[in-house]
Write an enzyme that holds these catalytic residues in place. Structure first.
Site, short mmCIF file in Angstrom:
data_model
loop_
_atom_site.label_atom_id
_atom_site.label_comp_id
_atom_site.label_asym_id
_atom_site.label_seq_id
_atom_site.Cartn_x
_atom_site.Cartn_y
_atom_site.Cartn_z
CB CYS A 2 3.00 20.55 12.44
SG CYS A 2 3.60 18.91 13.28
NE ARG A 27 -0.36 23.25 8.21
CZ ARG A 27 0.26 23.77 7.08
NH1 ARG A 27 -0.42 24.57 6.55
NH2 ARG A 27 1.49 23.59 7.05
CD1 TRP A 73 -0.95 14.19 11.74
CD2 TRP A 73 1.22 13.37 11.18
NE1 TRP A 73 -1.04 13.17 10.94
CE2 TRP A 73 0.28 12.51 10.51
CE3 TRP A 73 2.51 13.13 10.94
CZ2 TRP A 73 0.64 11.51 9.79
CZ3 TRP A 73 2.88 12.22 10.20
CH2 TRP A 73 1.90 11.25 9.68
CG ASN A 99 5.30 22.28 10.33
OD1 ASN A 99 5.68 20.93 10.37
ND2 ASN A 99 4.46 22.87 9.98
N GLY A 100 8.09 20.25 11.46
CA GLY A 100 9.28 19.69 10.73
C GLY A 100 10.02 18.48 11.50
CD GLU A 473 -8.84 10.33 -5.97
OE1 GLU A 473 -7.73 9.71 -5.54
OE2 GLU A 473 -9.42 11.12 -4.94
CE LYS A 477 -10.31 11.20 -1.90
NZ LYS A 477 -9.58 12.03 -2.19
CD GLU A 480 -8.53 10.20 1.58
OE1 GLU A 480 -7.55 10.86 2.28
OE2 GLU A 480 -8.76 10.70 0.59
CG HIS A 496 -5.66 -12.54 -14.28
ND1 HIS A 496 -5.18 -13.72 -14.69
CD2 HIS A 496 -6.05 -11.82 -14.81
CE1 HIS A 496 -5.35 -13.43 -16.04
NE2 HIS A 496 -5.94 -12.21 -16.18
CE LYS A 591 -6.41 19.47 1.66
NZ LYS A 591 -7.24 18.40 0.80
C1 F6R Z 1 -6.13 12.14 -0.49
C2 F6R Z 1 -5.30 13.06 -0.62
C3 F6R Z 1 -3.74 12.77 -0.35
C4 F6R Z 1 -3.00 13.76 -1.18
C5 F6R Z 1 -1.48 13.50 -1.28
C6 F6R Z 1 -0.55 14.49 -2.06
O1 F6R Z 1 -7.45 12.56 -0.56
O2 F6R Z 1 -5.47 14.13 -0.46
O3 F6R Z 1 -3.56 11.57 -1.12
O4 F6R Z 1 -3.22 13.92 -2.51
O5 F6R Z 1 -0.90 13.64 0.05
O6 F6R Z 1 -0.82 15.80 -1.60
P1 F6R Z 1 -0.49 17.01 -2.40
O7 F6R Z 1 -1.73 17.00 -3.54
O8 F6R Z 1 -0.54 18.35 -1.53
O9 F6R Z 1 0.78 16.91 -2.98
#
Ligand code: F6R
Length: 596
Positions: A2, A27, A73, A99-100, A473, A477, A480, A496, A591
Site C-alpha cells: 500500500c 511497494r 495491496w 495503509n495497514g 536465495e 529469486k 518469485e 533422501h 516490496k
Molecule cells: C525477495 C524479497 C523478500 C524480502 C522479505 C523481507 O526478493 O525481497 O523475501 O527479503 O520480504 O523484507 P525486508 O528485508 O525488507 O525485511
C-alpha cells in the site's frame, strides 16, 4: 505494501499524486485510486489494476489543488473497484485512504456502527464511518478524528479529507510508515520519501499515535490527546536520480549491476582514515559480551542471515541462531542468558520482524537493526543500527540489498573478532572486482536461461555448505519473478527423497565454491544427470572443471555467497524476461511487507 500520497498547494494535484503513486509502485499493489477536492466537490477515481489504468480513468479536465492517492495491496476483500481506496463515510463528507490493518474492526462495528451500511469489504470504511459518527455527534473534525484514532487497534497510516474544510488534509500514523513533506507554498504526505522527492527533500517524521493537520502553509503535529508536538524537519539523503531507471529496462537489472559499486561504497563507509575496519564500538561490545546472537529476518534477508550465522560462528566464534521472524514470534525458542538480537531487513518496515522486536524489547534484550532505510521503523526502534548503503532498492526482488547484507555481516563479524586472520576490506575489494567481471558476462546468463529455463515448469538449485544458502536465495529469486517452481536443496539431501522429482530435462543448477565439498557435490550432479537432468554448474575457478558453464574468479572462501548470487540473479532476470513476466512487480508480491 500500500502506498499513500497527498498534496495540498497551489498547483493542480493530479500529476503530483499520480507520479507520486508511480514512485510507490515498487511497494506492491493491486488497485489504485485518487480523490481530488475542488470548488465543485470531491472527485474520486479508483479501480483494480495499475496506475497506468488509473491514468486512463481519471478525468484530466477536473482540476484541484488538494488531493490524496493510494495504491492498495488487498488484505480485507478482493482487489476490485469497490474495495479500492479512497473510501468514504456514508454521507460522503469524509474521504480517506489507509495503509495497514485495523484489528478490532468487528468490535468497532458492533459497538459503534451497528446502524451503518457499508459498501466495501475493507476495514478502512469503518474508520470513515466512525469519524462521521463522532462528527454527527457535534464534535469538530479534529476531535472526531482523534476520538476515532483512540479506538483503533492495529496499524494505520491515514490521509483524510473533510469536504467541508477544503483547506486541510489530516494525516495519522500507527505502525505503518508515513512521512510529511514540507514545501514552499505546498505540503505533502507520502508513505516514503520517494513519493515526494521530486517536490521536496525536507520532511517531518510522524510517529506512532500522532496525527497532523496539514494546510498549504503549515504542518502541525499533535498527539491523540490534542497536545501540539514541536518537531524539527530533517533533510532526506535521497537523490531524485537514485530512483530513476535511466536507460535500464527494469530496476532489477539496474540493481543487479550496481552491486560492485555497493560493495565499494560499503568498504568506504566501514573504513577509518587508517584503512582499518570501522564499526560502532557499542555494537562490537554487544557482540563480544553476548553469549549468543539471534538473527531475525524474513525471505531474502533470512537467507543473508544464514550466511551471517556462518560468518559469526567461523570468524567471531560466537554461537549464532537464525530465525524466521513469523515463526519466532509465536513459537519462541529457548533464549540464552545474554542474547543479542540482530534484525536484518532491507526495508526496515517488515511487520513480522517488528513483531519480534516488540517482543524481545519487552524482555529487555539488546537489539540491532541492519537495514537499508535510515529512519525506518526497525531503525528507529532498535538500540543500535547498521546501514546497508545499497541505495534505494525498487525492484520487488531483492538483489543488491542481499549482497550488502552479507557484506555488512562479514565486516561486523571480522571487526568483532580477535582472530580474523585476513584483511576483510581488501577481500571485499576483490569481491567487487569479481562481481564486475560477472556483470560484464551477462550475455552468458541470458543464453543459459534461454537454453535451460525459459520453457520449464520446475527447477532445482543444489549445493552444500554455504552454497546451500545461495541455493535457497537463488531458488526464491527464480520462483518469485519467473514463476518457475524452484527448490533450493542441500545437494547431499536429494537422494533422501526429492530426487524422485528429477525427470528428463529437469533443470538442475549446481553451485560449488568450497574445496571440501567439491567432489561430493559433483557426485550429486552425476546422480541427477543419470536421471535425465539438464545441469548447469557454477563453480569457483580454483575448483572448476572444464565443463562448468559458469566459472567465477577466486574470492575468499568465506565470501563466496557474495559472488555466486550474481549469476543466479541474472538467470532469474533473463528467465523472467523471456517468459514475459512483470519483472519489477511480480504478481501477488509487495516490496515492503507491512502486515503480519
Ligand atoms: C525477495 C524479497 C523478500 C524480502 C522479505 C523481507 O526478493 O525481497 O523475501 O527479503 O520480504 O523484507 P525486508 O528485508 O525488507 O525485511
Amino acid at each position: 505494501m500500500c502506498g499513500i500520497v497527498g498534496y495540498i498547494g497551489n498547483e493542480d494535484v493530479k500529476e503530483t499524486i499520480l507520479s507520486g503513486l508511480e514512485k510507490l509502485e515498487y511497494r506492491g499493489y493491486d488497485s489504485a485510486g485518487i480523490a481530488i477536492l475542488n470548488g465543485n466537490g470531491l472527485h474520486i477515481y479508483k479501480d483494480k489494476g495499475r496506475i497506468s489504468h488509473l491514468r486512463e480513468i481519471v478525468d484530466f479536465s477536473i482540476n484541484g489543488t488538494l488531493g490524496i492517492g493510494h495504491t492498495r495491496w488487498a488484505t480485507h476483500g478482493k482487489p476490485n473497484q469497490i474495495n479500492s481506496h479512497p473510501h468514504q463515510s456514508s454521507t460522503k463528507r469524509f474521504t480517506l485512504v489507509h495503509n495497514g490493518i485495523i484489528e478490532n474492526e468487528e468490535e468497532l462495528i458492533i459497538e459503534h456502527l451497528s446502524d451503518a451500511t457499508f459498501e466495501s469489504d475493507t476495514d478502512t470504511e469503518a474508520i470513515a464511518q466512525l469519524i462521521q459518527k463522532f462528527s454527527d455527534e457535534g464534535n469538530s473534525t479534529d476531535r472526531a478524528i482523534r476520538y476515532t484514532l483512540g479506538l483503533l487497534e492495529g496499524s494505520y497510516a491515514l490521509a483524510i479529507i473533510d469536504n467541508e474544510n477544503p483547506e486541510v488534509i489530516y494525516a495519522a500514523k500507527n505502525k505503518s510508515p508515513l512521512l510529511l513533506g514540507k514545501g514552499n507554498g505546498f505540503n505533502m504526505i507520502g508513505s516514503d520519501a520517494m513519493a515526494m522527492i521530486h517536490h521536496t527533500n525536507e520532511f517531518f517524521e510522524l510517529q506512532d499515535k500522532e496525527y497532523a493537520i496539514i494546510t498549504r502553509q503549515d504542518i502541525a503535529i499533535y498527539n491523540l490527546q490534542g497536545r501540539k508536538i514541536e518537531r524539527e524537519t530533517y533533510f532526506g539523503e535521497l537523490d531524485a536520480t537514485d530512483i530513476e531507471k535511466g536507460t535500464y529496462p527494469h530496476y532489477m537489472i539496474k540493481e543487479i549491476d550496481e552491486q560492485p559499486f555497493v560493495i565499494r561504497r560499503l568498504i568506504a563507509a566501514y573504513q577509518d582514515e587508517h584503512g582499518n575496519l570501522k564499526v560502532d564500538s557499542d555494537i562490537l561490545n554487544q557482540i563480544r559480551e553476548c553469549d549468543r546472537i539471534f538473527i531475525i529476518a524474513c525471505g531474502t534477508s533470512y537467507h543473508a542471515g544464514m550466511v551471517g550465522k556462518f560468518l559469526f560462528e567461523r570468524i567471531t566464534k560466537k554461537p549464532t541462531e537464525i530465525h524466521i521472524s513469523s515463526e519466532f514470534v509465536y513459537n519462541t525458542p529457548i533464549i540464552s542468558e545474554k542474547p543479542l538480537f540482530v534484525f536484518i531487513s532491507q526495508s526496515g518496515e517488515t511487520a513480522d520482524s517488528r513483531a519480534v522486536l516488540v517482543k524481545v524489547k519487552q524482555m529487555g534484550y539488546p537489539t540491532i537493526a541492519m537495514t537499508n532505510v535510515k529512519g525506518s521503523t526497525l531503525y528507529r526502534e532498535t538500540d543500535y543500527q547498521l546501514l546497508l548503503h545499497a541505495g534505494p532498492e525498487i525492484a520487488v526482488a531483492s538483489t543488491k540489498a542481499y549482497t550488502a547484507q552479507i557484506a555488512v555481516l562479514a565486516i561486523v563479524a571480522c571487526a568483532a573478532s580477535d582472530s580474523c586472520n585476513f584483511n576483510m576490506l581488501s577481500e571485499l575489494s576483490i569481491v567487487a572486482n569479481v562481481m564486475e567481471a560477472l556483470c560484464d558476462n551477462r550475455e552468458l546468463y541470458n543464453e543459459l536461461a534461454k537454453e535451460f529455463l525459459t520453457d520449464k515448469k520446475s527447477c532445482f538449485y543444489i549445493g552444500r555448505h554455504v552454497d546451500y544458502y545461495t541455493c535457497l536465495e537463488a531458488a526464491l529469486k527464480l520462483k518469485e519473478i519467473s514463476y518457475i517452481q524452484t527448490e533450493g536443496f542441500a545437494a547431499g539431501e536429494l537422494k533422501h527423497g526429492t530426487i524422485a522429482l528429477i525427470e528428463n530435462c529437469t533443470p538442475v543448477i549446481a553451485i560449488i565454491t568450497q574445496e571440501q565439498i567439491n567432489l561430493n557435490t559433483r557426485s550429486n550432479i552425476r546422480e541427477v544427470r543419470a536421471r535425465g537432468a539438464a545441469v548447469i554448474t557454477m563453480s569457483l575457478k580454483r575448483i572448476s572443471s572444464e565443463k562448468d558453464q559458469i566459472v567465477i574468479d577466486n574470492v575468499h572462501e568465506f565470501l563466496t555467497p557474495l559472488v555466486t548470487a550474481i549469476p543466479a540473479q541474472y538467470l532469474s532476470y533473463y528467465a523472467a524476461l523471456q517468459r514475459g513476466c512483470d519483472i519489477d512487480k511480480p504478481r501477488n508480491l509487495a516490496k515492503s511487507v507491512t502486515v503480519e
